[in-house]
Design a protein around this motif. Structure first.
Motif, PDB file in Angstrom:
ATOM      1  N   THR A  27     112.999 113.887  -8.296  1.00  0.00           N
ATOM      2  CA  THR A  27     112.504 113.262  -9.524  1.00  0.00           C
ATOM      3  C   THR A  27     113.453 112.178 -10.002  1.00  0.00           C
ATOM      4  O   THR A  27     113.023 111.082 -10.385  1.00  0.00           O
ATOM      5  CB  THR A  27     112.335 114.326 -10.626  1.00  0.00           C
ATOM      6  N   LEU A  28     114.754 112.460  -9.951  1.00  0.00           N
ATOM      7  CA  LEU A  28     115.759 111.495 -10.393  1.00  0.00           C
ATOM      8  C   LEU A  28     115.813 110.291  -9.458  1.00  0.00           C
ATOM      9  O   LEU A  28     115.875 109.143  -9.910  1.00  0.00           O
ATOM     10  CB  LEU A  28     117.132 112.164 -10.478  1.00  0.00           C
ATOM     11  N   GLY A  31     112.726 108.196  -9.798  1.00  0.00           N
ATOM     12  CA  GLY A  31     112.567 107.616 -11.130  1.00  0.00           C
ATOM     13  C   GLY A  31     111.320 108.068 -11.860  1.00  0.00           C
ATOM     14  O   GLY A  31     110.768 107.332 -12.681  1.00  0.00           O
ATOM     15  N   HIS A  32     110.872 109.288 -11.588  1.00  0.00           N
ATOM     16  CA  HIS A  32     109.686 109.822 -12.263  1.00  0.00           C
ATOM     17  C   HIS A  32     110.094 110.435 -13.601  1.00  0.00           C
ATOM     18  O   HIS A  32     110.378 111.622 -13.706  1.00  0.00           O
ATOM     19  CB  HIS A  32     108.999 110.868 -11.385  1.00  0.00           C
ATOM     20  N   GLU A  33     110.123 109.646 -14.629  1.00  0.00           N
ATOM     21  CA  GLU A  33     110.648 110.072 -15.920  1.00  0.00           C
ATOM     22  C   GLU A  33     109.755 111.085 -16.640  1.00  0.00           C
ATOM     23  O   GLU A  33     110.201 111.763 -17.562  1.00  0.00           O
ATOM     24  CB  GLU A  33     110.861 108.850 -16.821  1.00  0.00           C
ATOM     25  N   ASN A  34     108.494 111.176 -16.231  1.00  0.00           N
ATOM     26  CA  ASN A  34     107.551 112.058 -16.930  1.00  0.00           C
ATOM     27  C   ASN A  34     107.480 113.463 -16.326  1.00  0.00           C
ATOM     28  O   ASN A  34     106.639 114.268 -16.714  1.00  0.00           O
ATOM     29  CB  ASN A  34     106.149 111.445 -16.927  1.00  0.00           C
ATOM     30  N   LYS A  37     112.461 116.527 -18.527  1.00  0.00           N
ATOM     31  CA  LYS A  37     113.213 116.057 -19.681  1.00  0.00           C
ATOM     32  C   LYS A  37     114.351 117.044 -19.896  1.00  0.00           C
ATOM     33  O   LYS A  37     114.131 118.260 -19.896  1.00  0.00           O
ATOM     34  CB  LYS A  37     112.331 115.984 -20.932  1.00  0.00           C
TER      35      LYS A  37
END
Length: 304
Positions: A27-28, A31-34, A37
């Motif tokens: 994910t990091l 760059g999948h920010e959604n 969190k």
């Protein structure tokens, strides 16, 4: 054979944690920010630690105070209910007995899970798992502590009819491992498996707060019971899923996450004008109100 030392969840824990780390790293990097969190993941992790402690206690209670009692009650050393009425003592340990037990365990899961969504006092315990607005392996750790306490009650049928308590516990453990693996949005649809099994995409539907997706796909491993009892909903690629609940919880405090719906029930009970209203606020479907200022899932889904 009377005791099994195998605990599927414990044995699989290193792999499950490894998958979480890999998903987080991917994910990091991507760059999948959604997907994750930090504050939400921290809250989920704390909830998972609490659940691990409670689960170890529940296993003892389930095996000693509930499952074994029921198992022996229906067929003690002398001939009991199973011998006199059903004509057998126990099912034994054959491979097909394991398969039947796993299937029936899913049946029990289906009904406790469905009631968790349709009885408000049970929803107050289960909403913990749905309160995250993200869908990942971290969300799988976000378990309702109270729900874990009463869940074994719904599995008492299995030792009652003759499945050994340890077999039931192992099947419940396999169920928990499988449920964990469903909590990822990166898995494709798995079309062939989806005819029989709950897949990550199908469980993703379950975590959606989109109106068509509410209260759907309650199964743990198999989707047959959802199809049979009218709660099945296929994943629709044209619907962008919004995760969480219809009224998002804006808090990452674990105590708030666990208790917020109980406080809401108490506030509603205090304003009740009759015994019926009070009972409906507690045991009716989530969202019920006498004047329809808030709506149940069925009422929401009837609105075009």
């Amino acid at each position: 054979m009377t005791t099994l030392v195998f605990n599927p969840l414990v044995e699989a824990a290193p792999v499950l944690i490894g998958l979480l780390v890999l998903e987080l790293m991917y994910t990091l990097i991507a760059g999948h920010e959604n997907v994750y969190k930090f504050k939400d993941f921290l809250a989920c992790s704390f909830m998972g630690l609490g659940a691990a402690v409670i689960a170890s206690l529940i296993k003892v209670i389930s095996a000693g105070a509930i499952f074994y009692v029921v198992y022996d009650l229906f067929n003690p050393e002398v001939e009991g209910v199973r011998c006199n009425i059903l004509g057998y003592k126990v099912f034994g340990w054959a491979w097909f007995v394991w398969g039947i037990c796993q299937f029936l365990s899913d049946f029990c899961h289906y009904w406790v899970h469905r009631l968790n969504h349709t009885v408000r006092i049970m929803w107050a315990a289960h909403v913990v798992h749905h309160s995250s607005q993200y869908y990942n392996f971290g969300t799988a750790l976000r378990l309702g502590w109270v729900a874990m306490i009463y869940k074994p009650i719904f599995y008492m049928l299995l030792p009652a009819v003759g499945f050994h308590p340890e077999m039931v516990l192992v099947c419940m453990g396999i169920e928990s491992v499988y449920q964990y693996l469903l909590h990822t949005s990166y898995c494709p649809k798995l079309k062939i498996l989806a005819f029989i099994f709950i897949t990550p995409k199908q469980h993703e539907v379950h975590h959606g707060s989109n109106k068509p997706y509410l209260d759907k796909n309650h199964g743990a491993i198999f989707n047959v019971f959802d199809r049979l009892f009218g709660t099945w909903k296929a994943y629709d690629e044209n619907i962008e899923i919004t995760y969480g609940v219809t009224h998002p919880l804006e808090s990452y405090n674990p105590i708030t996450i666990v208790s917020h719906e109980y406080r809401a029930i108490w506030n509603d009970v205090k304003k009740s004008k009759s015994l019926r209203e009070m009972m409906m606020y507690v045991f009716g479907p989530p969202g019920w109100s006498p004047d329809e200022t808030s709506l149940t899932v069925k009422q929401l889904q009837q609105i075009r």
